[in-house]
Design a protein around this motif. Structure first.
Motif, mmCIF file in Angstrom:
data_model
loop_
_atom_site.group_PDB
_atom_site.id
_atom_site.type_symbol
_atom_site.label_atom_id
_atom_site.label_comp_id
_atom_site.label_asym_id
_atom_site.label_seq_id
_atom_site.Cartn_x
_atom_site.Cartn_y
_atom_site.Cartn_z
ATOM 1 N N GLN A 114 46.642 36.741 30.381
ATOM 2 C CA GLN A 114 45.547 35.782 30.296
ATOM 3 C C GLN A 114 45.976 34.357 30.027
ATOM 4 O O GLN A 114 45.695 33.449 30.771
ATOM 5 C CB GLN A 114 44.598 36.197 29.160
ATOM 6 N N ASN A 115 46.654 34.142 28.892
ATOM 7 C CA ASN A 115 46.919 32.771 28.461
ATOM 8 C C ASN A 115 48.271 32.255 28.880
ATOM 9 O O ASN A 115 48.772 31.298 28.306
ATOM 10 C CB ASN A 115 46.818 32.679 26.930
ATOM 11 N N GLN A 116 48.844 32.894 29.892
ATOM 12 C CA GLN A 116 50.193 32.508 30.292
ATOM 13 C C GLN A 116 50.263 31.026 30.653
ATOM 14 O O GLN A 116 51.191 30.337 30.287
ATOM 15 C CB GLN A 116 50.600 33.355 31.510
ATOM 16 N N LEU A 117 49.243 30.540 31.392
ATOM 17 C CA LEU A 117 49.313 29.153 31.863
ATOM 18 C C LEU A 117 49.325 28.180 30.695
ATOM 19 O O LEU A 117 50.059 27.190 30.718
ATOM 20 C CB LEU A 117 48.123 28.844 32.785
ATOM 21 N N THR A 118 48.530 28.473 29.652
ATOM 22 C CA THR A 118 48.515 27.569 28.497
ATOM 23 C C THR A 118 49.888 27.493 27.866
ATOM 24 O O THR A 118 50.370 26.413 27.523
ATOM 25 C CB THR A 118 47.516 28.076 27.446
ATOM 26 N N ASN A 119 50.527 28.661 27.704
ATOM 27 C CA ASN A 119 51.858 28.659 27.092
ATOM 28 C C ASN A 119 52.840 27.863 27.922
ATOM 29 O O ASN A 119 53.630 27.068 27.405
ATOM 30 C CB ASN A 119 52.386 30.099 26.953
ATOM 31 N N ILE A 120 52.764 28.072 29.252
ATOM 32 C CA ILE A 120 53.703 27.357 30.125
ATOM 33 C C ILE A 120 53.448 25.861 30.041
ATOM 34 O O ILE A 120 54.392 25.063 29.941
ATOM 35 C CB ILE A 120 53.565 27.848 31.577
ATOM 36 N N VAL A 121 52.176 25.466 30.082
ATOM 37 C CA VAL A 121 51.873 24.029 30.026
ATOM 38 C C VAL A 121 52.350 23.430 28.710
ATOM 39 O O VAL A 121 52.913 22.333 28.675
ATOM 40 C CB VAL A 121 50.366 23.784 30.223
#
Lengths: 73, 300, 475
Positions: B40-47
């Motif tokens: 789910q929150n992969q993009l937030t972590n990457i950003v």
């Protein structure tokens, strides 16, 4: 016994050294000032002659240089 | 002037301490990437990791510059510096104002970009296009830099997509352009192996890294990709990997080992065709090979 | 001009022999001489950690950022392995810098290995500057929009006018109003001016001339360092002032900042900065101030050659031709006065000054204590745009540059060293013993084995005499 003398060590190139020897021989500065010739690049001279010597060197350099730029007057 | 030695002329060269270093980060935000769909929150972590990394780059020297792009399924856009006026930020905590500005601008513009994307069509990430836009930006900055200063630029691609052979031609175009412009292309692969982008790292002298764990992304970025190209030779960094240099055929975009090459324009095909599709050169169909009559031995 | 001419009655030999030049310290040199507790208090502020980080050499910055997020000490051998073979010398230098500045400390790991760990305060506050957390810096309270907002152009002209006041005062041109007694005191303390023996008024010194030829950033930094030296006497806190200074250096140009929350000492400091042109405040009691370009990136002293920000690129105005003519497109009295230091001015027009570089004019400057490098640096710094675009590597004609250096070398054909000559040693052994002794103390100027003669520095004569007496008594 070791001979101890106070003075100033002068480092210069061989051409300048010859000039200093010439000044010394011809007594241009009023008296002899070289205590000892050390090697091609070094001389040992007396300390109090320093100011007059520098003035003489400056004179020499002035004589041998010529104005490079036209001032335009 | 034999007697007077002029002291060795030490040119006050512009060392890498005085160079302006430009970093363009291309972040692949295509929602169809496998790793983004899995968690789910992969993009937030990457950003977050990418923003921290970008701020570390700005922290190195006062004159370093930064640009961040988001590469989406239909479009690529600059999310920092944004098209609008810069936000007016005041510090809320101990973070340096400039870093806070980067963080806020990136998050705001990215949110707008994701929200504006309405269709759910499954498409590949348009990385070649994004790299081309980045190269245009770099060329513009090169033209407008102050006289007497040096600018070294690099592009970092952070992507979880797989290889897309359909963009082969476009990739080759941008890779050679980057090489000509002396732009270094680094690639950080998050999920799958990217063999085409490996080739580009090879040509431009950049680093390729496939990150084993995404949770440690920031650490990998800081260790491998933060040093700018002039100082990379002073550090021990991962050695270049063996690159798969197979070409893709122009008709099917598949990687092939053996193929046909047009003798005029050098385009590659997997099957023979009488007319080359690129340069329209006509080739004769090779007929059956003529058999030379055998000399009969006289039977005595 | 200061009367340093040879042949004046006040001249003596010592000035021919020892020539002191202006020493500009960078942040590293300034900080490493500070006592431990000052450094500890300084690192509590994220702004200072950020400034110190940017001043570190490249390799050091990489090392620090790598261990910023690591909790345990990292073995020294591991850190040494990060640098490539070729840069091992640099690695040693970098380790020394990091230890001197107390950025990292030695710590032992379980197992006996010695490792490096970032000092906790530094680590915590550098992380805060990078990622967030902790308190906001002191000048960042929210402000309403300013009715009398000032734009960047106004701030630039304001800061140049204020700073040039100080420089004009140094040069002695009576153009501008004088500067405050405080500023004069700092100039005297810094050795840039000295009280004239006869009438007690301040006159400029050798170092003062060298200071004038530096680029603006270096001037501001050097001046502030001198100011900070006197800060204790004024009753201000050094750490507080340094912190505020660094916070200023990271601010954004054109933005206003609030004075809310500043201590009384800091408010006095702010008024001084206002006088020198580093900040602009409409009124003394106004609740906001604008940092000017002079205050930004104040510690970035490594960057002597290239301009930092695009807008900062100085508008060059000097054209130097191969016939030794200098054309300066300026009408500022200060700039004309500076050019007059080493050229002979010929014509003056409303927007142009024409001068010529002659042997005499350069010698006059050299006598005043300016070096050829400084003159060349000044000309390069303010070279007109046309000269820069024509040839970036060599904006000035090489003939002129070389000739200026030759004129300087001409004066150095003779170098003097006051000394004492020892000759006619009785034995080679005696000579060797004395020579070794002198060499190990670093006072040997010249020696010759064959002639058994050597020359010792005059200051060390008594010391060597004592040694010799002891030695000859003993043998």
């Amino acid at each position: 016994m070791v001979n101890v003398m106070k003075g100033v060590l002068v480092k210069c190139d061989p051409a300048m050294k010859q000039f200093l020897l010439h000044l010394d021989e011809t007594l241009k500065l009023g008296r002899k000032f070289i205590i000892q010739e050390l090697d091609e690049h070094h001389l040992f001279i007396s300390a109090d002659i320093l100011v007059t010597l520098q003035a003489k060197i400056d004179d020499l350099m002035d004589q041998i240089s010529f104005p490079l730029a036209e001032k335009g007057n | 002037m034999n007697n007077i030695e002029l002291p060795a002329e030490k040119e006050p060269e512009i060392t890498s301490a005085d160079e302006i270093s430009l970093l363009v980060v291309i972040l692949d935000t295509n929602p169809t990437q496998k790793m983004l769909r899995d968690k789910q929150n992969q993009l937030t972590n990457i950003v977050d990791s990418v923003v921290a990394f970008s701020n570390s780059h700005l922290m190195q020297k006062a004159q370093n510059k930064l640009a961040v792009m988001a590469c989406h399924s239909k479009t690529s856009q600059f999310i920092y510096p944004g098209a609008k006026k810069p936000l007016d930020v005041r510090q809320v905590d101990g973070q340096y104002e400039a870093f806070l500005l980067v963080e806020k601008t990136v998050k705001q513009n990215l949110a707008e970009l994701l929200a504006s994307e309405s269709s759910t069509a499954v498409t590949e990430s348009l990385l070649a296009g994004a790299i081309a836009m980045a190269l245009c930006y770099i060329a513009r900055l090169q033209r407008t830099k102050p006289p007497g200063s040096k600018l070294n630029s690099r592009i970092l691609v952070v992507s979880g997509s797989g290889d897309s052979a359909s963009q082969y031609m476009n990739y080759m175009n941008v890779f050679f352009t980057a090489q000509k412009l002396n732009v270094v292309l680094d690639v950080c692969a998050l999920d799958q192996h990217l063999s085409l982008l490996q080739q580009c790292c090879d040509i431009t002298g950049g680093m390729y890294l496939k990150v084993p764990q995404i949770t440690a992304l920031l650490q990998f970025l800081l260790w491998v990709f933060l040093p700018e190209p002039p100082i990379r030779e002073k550090l021990v960094l991962p050695p270049p990997v063996k690159v798969d240099y197979r070409a893709a055929c122009f008709c099917h975009r598949e990687l092939i080992d053996i193929g046909f090459v047009c003798s005029v324009c050098l385009s590659i095909f997997c099957k023979f065709s009488p007319i080359c599709t690129t340069c329209h050169m006509v080739f004769k169909i090779p007929g059956p090979l003529a058999v030379k009559p055998k000399k009969r031995k006289l039977k005595l | 001009m200061a009367n340093n001419g040879i042949g004046s009655s006040k001249q003596d030999n010592s000035s021919l022999i020892t020539q002191t030049n202006l020493e500009c310290k960078n942040l590293y040199e300034y900080l490493k001489n500070q006592p431990q507790n000052v450094l500890d208090r300084l690192y509590i502020h994220p702004a200072i950690c950020l400034a110190v980080y940017r001043e570190l050499p490249e390799l050091a910055r990489q090392y620090v950022i790598r261990i910023l997020f690591v909790e345990q000490p990292v073995p020294q051998a591991v850190v040494a392995s990060w640098g490539s073979q070729a840069s091992s010398k640099e690695h040693n230098y970098v380790t020394k810098v990091l230890t001197d500045l107390n950025v990292w400390i030695e710590d032992s790991l379980p197992g006996g290995l010695i490792g490096w760990m970032l000092s906790p305060t530094f680590k915590k506050n550098l992380k805060a500057a990078l990622l967030g957390g902790g308190k906001p810096w002191s000048m960042s309270s929210a402000l309403d929009a300013d009715k009398n907002a000032r734009d960047v152009g106004f701030l630039d002209s304001y800061s140049s006018e204020r700073w040039e006041c100080v420089l004009h005062y140094m040069v002695g041109s009576q153009q501008q109003e004088g500067i405050s007694a405080d500023a004069v005191r700092i100039l005297l303390h810094a050795g840039l001016m000295k009280r004239d023996e006869e009438d007690g008024s301040p006159v400029i010194t050798r170092q003062g001339f060298q200071f004038l030829l530096l680029d603006r950033h270096a001037q501001v930094w050097h001046f502030l360092l001198q100011y900070l030296d006197t800060v204790q006497q004024r009753g201000l806190d050094l750490v507080e002032c340094l912190t505020f200074l660094f916070q200023l250096s990271f601010s954004t140009l054109g933005k206003d900042y609030s004075t809310e929350g500043l201590s009384p000492g800091l408010l006095i400091f702010l008024q001084h900065l206002r006088e020198f042109g580093l900040v602009y405040q409409r009124k003394r009691k106004a609740g906001r101030f604008y940092p000017t370009r002079l205050a930004l990136n104040i510690t970035n002293s490594q960057n002597k050659n290239a301009p930092i920000l695009e807008e900062d690129s100085p508008k060059g105005y000097i054209v130097v031709e191969t016939n030794y003519r200098v054309y300066a497109y300026t009408d500022s009295n200060l700039q004309v006065a500076l050019i007059a230091l080493f050229t002979e001015l010929m014509y003056r027009f409303p927007n142009l000054v024409v001068g010529v570089i002659t042997r005499d004019s350069i010698r006059q400057a050299l006598r005043g204590g300016i070096t050829a490098d400084q003159i060349i640096g000044y000309l390069k710094q303010h070279a007109h745009e046309r000269m820069l675009t024509a040839d970036t590597k060599q904006p000035l004609p090489p003939t002129v540059v070389d000739q200026i250096k030759l004129w300087e070398l001409e004066r150095n054909r003779l170098t003097y060293n006051e000394g004492v000559l020892y000759s006619q040693f009785l034995s080679q052994a005696d000579f060797n013993v004395l020579k070794e002794y002198a060499q190990s103390n670093g006072v040997l100027i010249w020696c010759n084995k064959e002639k058994r003669t050597l020359v010792i520095n005059k200051n060390a004569h008594d010391d060597v005499k004592k040694f010799w007496k002891k030695y000859s008594k003993g043998s």
